[in-house]
Scaffold this active site. Structure first.
Site, PDB file in Angstrom:
ATOM      1  N   TYR A  22       0.816  -1.206   0.000  1.00 41.94           N
ATOM      2  CA  TYR A  22       0.000   0.000   0.000  1.00 41.94           C
ATOM      3  C   TYR A  22       0.857   1.267   0.000  1.00 41.94           C
ATOM      4  O   TYR A  22       0.548   2.252  -0.651  1.00 41.94           O
ATOM      5  CB  TYR A  22      -0.868  -0.185   1.239  1.00 41.94           C
ATOM      6  CG  TYR A  22      -1.629   0.953   1.706  1.00 41.94           C
ATOM      7  CD1 TYR A  22      -1.208   1.670   2.803  1.00 41.94           C
ATOM      8  CD2 TYR A  22      -2.776   1.327   1.044  1.00 41.94           C
ATOM      9  CE1 TYR A  22      -1.931   2.727   3.246  1.00 41.94           C
ATOM     10  CE2 TYR A  22      -3.510   2.382   1.487  1.00 41.94           C
ATOM     11  CZ  TYR A  22      -3.081   3.093   2.592  1.00 41.94           C
ATOM     12  OH  TYR A  22      -3.793   4.145   3.018  1.00 41.94           O
ATOM     13  N   ASP A  42       9.349  -8.081  -2.909  1.00 41.01           N
ATOM     14  CA  ASP A  42       8.321  -8.524  -1.972  1.00 41.01           C
ATOM     15  C   ASP A  42       8.382 -10.049  -1.859  1.00 41.01           C
ATOM     16  O   ASP A  42       8.839 -10.714  -2.796  1.00 41.01           O
ATOM     17  CB  ASP A  42       6.917  -8.091  -2.472  1.00 41.01           C
ATOM     18  CG  ASP A  42       5.935  -7.959  -1.312  1.00 41.01           C
ATOM     19  OD1 ASP A  42       5.516  -6.832  -1.019  1.00 41.01           O
ATOM     20  OD2 ASP A  42       5.634  -9.002  -0.685  1.00 41.01           O
ATOM     21  N   THR A 134       5.908   3.351   9.702  1.00 39.93           N
ATOM     22  CA  THR A 134       5.733   4.036  10.988  1.00 39.93           C
ATOM     23  C   THR A 134       6.170   3.078  12.092  1.00 39.93           C
ATOM     24  O   THR A 134       5.670   1.959  12.166  1.00 39.93           O
ATOM     25  CB  THR A 134       4.243   4.398  11.194  1.00 39.93           C
ATOM     26  OG1 THR A 134       3.842   5.213  10.083  1.00 39.93           O
ATOM     27  CG2 THR A 134       4.029   5.165  12.482  1.00 39.93           C
ATOM     28  N   LYS A 220       6.294  11.255  13.812  1.00 39.32           N
ATOM     29  CA  LYS A 220       5.329  10.510  12.988  1.00 39.32           C
ATOM     30  C   LYS A 220       4.232   9.870  13.854  1.00 39.32           C
ATOM     31  O   LYS A 220       3.036  10.064  13.609  1.00 39.32           O
ATOM     32  CB  LYS A 220       6.040   9.422  12.166  1.00 39.32           C
ATOM     33  CG  LYS A 220       5.087   8.493  11.416  1.00 39.32           C
ATOM     34  CD  LYS A 220       4.177   9.229  10.450  1.00 39.32           C
ATOM     35  CE  LYS A 220       2.978   8.371  10.063  1.00 39.32           C
ATOM     36  NZ  LYS A 220       2.016   9.072   9.190  1.00 39.32           N
ATOM     37  N   ASN A 224      -0.220  11.421  14.556  1.00 32.00           N
ATOM     38  CA  ASN A 224      -1.492  10.681  14.506  1.00 32.00           C
ATOM     39  C   ASN A 224      -2.099  10.527  15.894  1.00 32.00           C
ATOM     40  O   ASN A 224      -3.316  10.520  16.043  1.00 32.00           O
ATOM     41  CB  ASN A 224      -1.291   9.318  13.846  1.00 32.00           C
ATOM     42  CG  ASN A 224      -1.200   9.449  12.326  1.00 32.00           C
ATOM     43  OD1 ASN A 224      -1.594  10.471  11.763  1.00 32.00           O
ATOM     44  ND2 ASN A 224      -0.677   8.449  11.663  1.00 32.00           N
ATOM     45  N   CYS A 274      -3.935   3.710  10.704  1.00 29.59           N
ATOM     46  CA  CYS A 274      -2.889   4.417  11.466  1.00 29.59           C
ATOM     47  C   CYS A 274      -3.379   5.026  12.768  1.00 29.59           C
ATOM     48  O   CYS A 274      -2.785   4.830  13.825  1.00 29.59           O
ATOM     49  CB  CYS A 274      -2.199   5.462  10.610  1.00 29.59           C
ATOM     50  SG  CYS A 274      -3.287   6.490   9.685  1.00 29.59           S
ATOM     51  N   ARG A 344      -9.973  -1.493   7.312  1.00 30.05           N
ATOM     52  CA  ARG A 344      -9.013  -1.857   8.371  1.00 30.05           C
ATOM     53  C   ARG A 344      -9.391  -1.230   9.710  1.00 30.05           C
ATOM     54  O   ARG A 344      -9.670  -0.046   9.783  1.00 30.05           O
ATOM     55  CB  ARG A 344      -7.597  -1.415   7.969  1.00 30.05           C
ATOM     56  CG  ARG A 344      -6.990  -2.323   6.900  1.00 30.05           C
ATOM     57  CD  ARG A 344      -5.667  -1.798   6.434  1.00 30.05           C
ATOM     58  NE  ARG A 344      -5.834  -0.617   5.593  1.00 30.05           N
ATOM     59  CZ  ARG A 344      -4.790  -0.044   4.978  1.00 30.05           C
ATOM     60  NH1 ARG A 344      -3.571  -0.514   5.146  1.00 30.05           N
ATOM     61  NH2 ARG A 344      -4.982   1.026   4.210  1.00 30.05           N
ATOM     62  N   ARG A 418     -22.925   9.420  13.043  1.00 31.22           N
ATOM     63  CA  ARG A 418     -22.065  10.426  12.364  1.00 31.22           C
ATOM     64  C   ARG A 418     -22.814  11.727  12.099  1.00 31.22           C
ATOM     65  O   ARG A 418     -22.440  12.472  11.202  1.00 31.22           O
ATOM     66  CB  ARG A 418     -21.538   9.854  11.026  1.00 31.22           C
ATOM     67  CG  ARG A 418     -20.712   8.584  11.167  1.00 31.22           C
ATOM     68  CD  ARG A 418     -19.344   8.791  11.782  1.00 31.22           C
ATOM     69  NE  ARG A 418     -18.657   7.496  11.945  1.00 31.22           N
ATOM     70  CZ  ARG A 418     -17.523   7.335  12.619  1.00 31.22           C
ATOM     71  NH1 ARG A 418     -16.951   8.385  13.184  1.00 31.22           N
ATOM     72  NH2 ARG A 418     -16.965   6.147  12.773  1.00 31.22           N
TER      73      ARG A 418
HETATM   74  N1  SAJ Z   1     -12.731  10.331  12.900  1.00 31.37           N
HETATM   75  C1  SAJ Z   1     -13.595  10.788  13.897  1.00 31.37           C
HETATM   76  N2  SAJ Z   1     -13.622  12.126  14.175  1.00 31.37           N
HETATM   77  C2  SAJ Z   1     -12.828  13.000  13.499  1.00 31.37           C
HETATM   78  C3  SAJ Z   1     -11.959  12.520  12.487  1.00 31.37           C
HETATM   79  C4  SAJ Z   1     -11.928  11.176  12.206  1.00 31.37           C
HETATM   80  O1  SAJ Z   1     -14.321  10.017  14.523  1.00 31.37           O
HETATM   81  O2  SAJ Z   1     -12.898  14.198  13.765  1.00 31.37           O
HETATM   82  C5  SAJ Z   1     -12.672   8.895  12.644  1.00 31.37           C
HETATM   83  C6  SAJ Z   1     -12.992   8.508  11.214  1.00 31.37           C
HETATM   84  O3  SAJ Z   1     -14.365   8.230  11.074  1.00 31.37           O
HETATM   85  C7  SAJ Z   1     -12.150   7.245  11.030  1.00 31.37           C
HETATM   86  C8  SAJ Z   1     -10.943   7.487  11.918  1.00 31.37           C
HETATM   87  O4  SAJ Z   1     -11.323   8.494  12.839  1.00 31.37           O
HETATM   88  O5  SAJ Z   1     -12.843   6.111  11.503  1.00 31.37           O
HETATM   89  C9  SAJ Z   1      -9.689   7.935  11.181  1.00 31.37           C
HETATM   90  O6  SAJ Z   1     -10.077   8.974  10.347  1.00 31.37           O
HETATM   91  P1  SAJ Z   1      -8.961   9.994   9.678  1.00 31.37           P
HETATM   92  O7  SAJ Z   1      -9.717  11.108   9.075  1.00 31.37           O
HETATM   93  O8  SAJ Z   1      -7.926  10.286  10.654  1.00 31.37           O
HETATM   94  O9  SAJ Z   1      -8.394   9.178   8.441  1.00 31.37           O
HETATM   95  P2  SAJ Z   1      -7.101   8.311   8.288  1.00 31.37           P
HETATM   96  O10 SAJ Z   1      -7.119   7.120   9.147  1.00 31.37           O
HETATM   97  O11 SAJ Z   1      -6.967   8.131   6.833  1.00 31.37           O
HETATM   98  O12 SAJ Z   1      -5.938   9.264   8.820  1.00 31.37           O
HETATM   99  C10 SAJ Z   1      -5.094   9.834   7.909  1.00 31.37           C
HETATM  100  C11 SAJ Z   1      -3.823  10.181   8.611  1.00 31.37           C
HETATM  101  N3  SAJ Z   1      -2.873  10.592   7.626  1.00 31.37           N
HETATM  102  C12 SAJ Z   1      -1.657  10.054   7.655  1.00 31.37           C
HETATM  103  O13 SAJ Z   1      -1.301   9.196   8.443  1.00 31.37           O
HETATM  104  C13 SAJ Z   1      -0.743  10.573   6.619  1.00 31.37           C
HETATM  105  C14 SAJ Z   1      -4.032  11.328   9.552  1.00 31.37           C
HETATM  106  O14 SAJ Z   1      -2.763  11.745  10.060  1.00 31.37           O
HETATM  107  C15 SAJ Z   1      -4.651  12.483   8.827  1.00 31.37           C
HETATM  108  O15 SAJ Z   1      -4.817  13.566   9.725  1.00 31.37           O
HETATM  109  C16 SAJ Z   1      -5.994  12.038   8.318  1.00 31.37           C
HETATM  110  O16 SAJ Z   1      -5.739  10.975   7.363  1.00 31.37           O
HETATM  111  C17 SAJ Z   1      -6.714  13.163   7.608  1.00 31.37           C
HETATM  112  O17 SAJ Z   1      -6.369  14.323   7.879  1.00 31.37           O
HETATM  113  O18 SAJ Z   1      -7.645  12.853   6.880  1.00 31.37           O
END
Ligand code: SAJ
Length: 439
Positions: A22, A42, A134, A220, A224, A274, A344, A418
């Protein structure tokens, strides 16, 4: 560094990416597209074969990936391989293998160690190894450096260079993030830092800051964890508002009008590859030194939210005089995030486990997940209760008046994880509506 060969001109570097999943695959392809001689190594033979046939093995919508895999498979300067000996002429070896965190919240480095052993057994003197995965703070020191040195007797900064350059990719935006998000490199030598900075800035068109490996590990996993703690605050505010009988969404809107406030979104849970894991990575490296409180607690609060969705459902069904074991329940959304097919660590899994423990049957729907893709109308027909877990656009567009017609009974139940629907409108139509933070 007297035994190290003179650094070649940048484009002469021969590159390998170990772990073409990925993260690793888009990285390998972008460097190949820039004209470098790149191999993608791989252990998964099938994945290697598919990539060499120009087939993108990454699930889900990743804009640009299909075309990139197809075009680079035809080029002479890229190929995928399971042959470790092909690493032996590589100047730069990037490592992008997964670093899962198990139920005990401890990171597992089996994949990483196996990859490092393979690299150490094959890499040439003067190679630069770059860890993109990470990892928990201190892993570069305690796992990466030691494994590479022990495996082949090489000495860091004498026979090889080492750095970590954590990725900042996101599902659905792999290529975009790689070519737009600035990055950080933690380097064990000036020279290694300079090479990574120059190479990544040139090929990916981003800015790269240089620091030490430990700082890069903490940044890093910390960035998150910061988000996870912010989300936990929002979730606890939602639970508080439920206790007060207030609407957390109104609170959030007005609270965020205060300068320097940015309260995140409460919800049905926190999933993904993550955010749920990086808080554990961040604290795991120092468990013998400090008993952190806020970060594990934030994880507990966010992990509680699917249970809270069950509690809201159970109370609503019982309030309506029904027997929850007999209610026809539909869960909308299996993917962990809106308009994504990535499942995931999805919070919906946790909710399903709880329903299962109570021998409560349910039907799952998700327009992005093959197993749960079906006609929404059919799934909703004659259901008594709907639990909204993922804010897919298809659900956002669902008119409450239509939903009411599809569902059975005078007082169908709507649990909104949501904040997709309007409570007042739902109640006017006869729903028993309970939203996270707005019951
Ligand atoms: N979520 C909430 N409330 C929020 C934001 C997210 O409940 O305010 C939930 C989402 O529904 C989901 C989970 O958290 O289930 C994660 O959501 P996410 O928006 O953080 O998405 P990810 O997992 O793709 O996180 C990535 C991360 N990017 C990297 O690792 C490069 C994170 O650091 C980013 O901040 C995030 O994307 C982003 O900004 O969208």
């Amino acid at each position: 560094m007297e035994s190290m060969p003179k650094a070649k001109s940048q484009l002469k570097f021969k590159i390998a990416v170990v772990g073409i999943g990925y993260v690793g695959l888009p990285v390998a392809l972008l460097f190949a597209k820039a004209g470098y001689d790149v191999i993608g190594f791989d252990i998964d033979e099938d994945r290697v074969k598919r990539i060499n046939r120009g087939q993108n093995p990454i699930k889900g919508r990743e804009p640009g990936m299909n075309e990139l895999v197809k075009s680079m498979a035809k080029k002479s300067n890229f190929h995928a391989t399971t042959e470790a000996s092909e690493l032996s002429d590589r100047d730069i070896i990037m490592v992008a293998v997964q670093t899962p965190v198990e139920d005990d919240h401890q990171p597992r480095y089996e994949h990483m160690k196996a990859a490092l052993k393979t690299i150490a057994q094959n890499m040439k003197k003067g190679a630069l190894v770059i860890i993109e995965s990470t990892i928990a703070p201190r892993t570069m020191e305690k796992v990466v450096k030691t494994t590479l040195e022990q495996e082949n007797g090489f000495e860091l900064n004498k026979h090889f260079m080492l750095a970590n350059c954590p990725e900042r990719v996101m599902p659905g935006r792999l290529i975009y993030n790689l070519t737009h998000y600035d990055r950080l490199v933690g380097a064990y030598s000036e020279k290694a830092g300079r090479i990574v900075k120059k190479l990544y800035e040139k090929v990916l068109g981003i800015k790269v800051d240089i620091t030490d490996p430990l700082t890069a590990e903490i940044v890093k996993s910390g960035e998150n964890t910061y988000r996870d703690v912010q989300i936990a605050f929002a979730n606890e505010m939602a639970l508080l508002c439920e206790a007060y009988g207030a609407n957390v969404w109104k609170v959030r809107e007005l609270l965020n009008k205060c300068p320097y406030r940015a309260m995140h979104l409460p919800g049905a849970g926190v999933g993904g590859h993550c955010i749920p894991k990086d808080g554990w990575l961040l604290v795991s490296g120092a468990v013998d030194d400090i008993k952190t409180k806020l970060i594990p607690l934030a994880r507990q609060i966010n992990d509680f939210m699917p249970r809270h969705m069950f509690d809201l459902l159970k109370s609503a069904v019982e309030d309506s005089g029904r027997d929850i074991e007999k209610a026809k329940i539909v869960i909308l959304g299996y993917a962990y995030d809106a308009n994504s097919d990535d499942t995931r660590m999805t919070p919906t899994d946790d909710l399903m486990k709880i329903l299962d423990q109570h021998q409560i049957k349910c039907t799952i729907h998700d327009p992005y997940v093959a197993e749960y893709k079906s006609s929404l109308d059919k799934v909703l027909k004659n259901a008594n209760a709907v639990v909204l877990m993922t804010a897919h656009d298809e659900y956002k567009k669902l008119k409450l008046s239509k939903l009411k017609k599809l569902l059975k009974g005078r007082q169908p139940i709507l649990i909104d994880g949501r904040n997709l629907y309007n409570k007042e409108e739902a109640e006017k139509l006869g729903f028993v509506y309970k939203g996270v933070g707005n019951i």
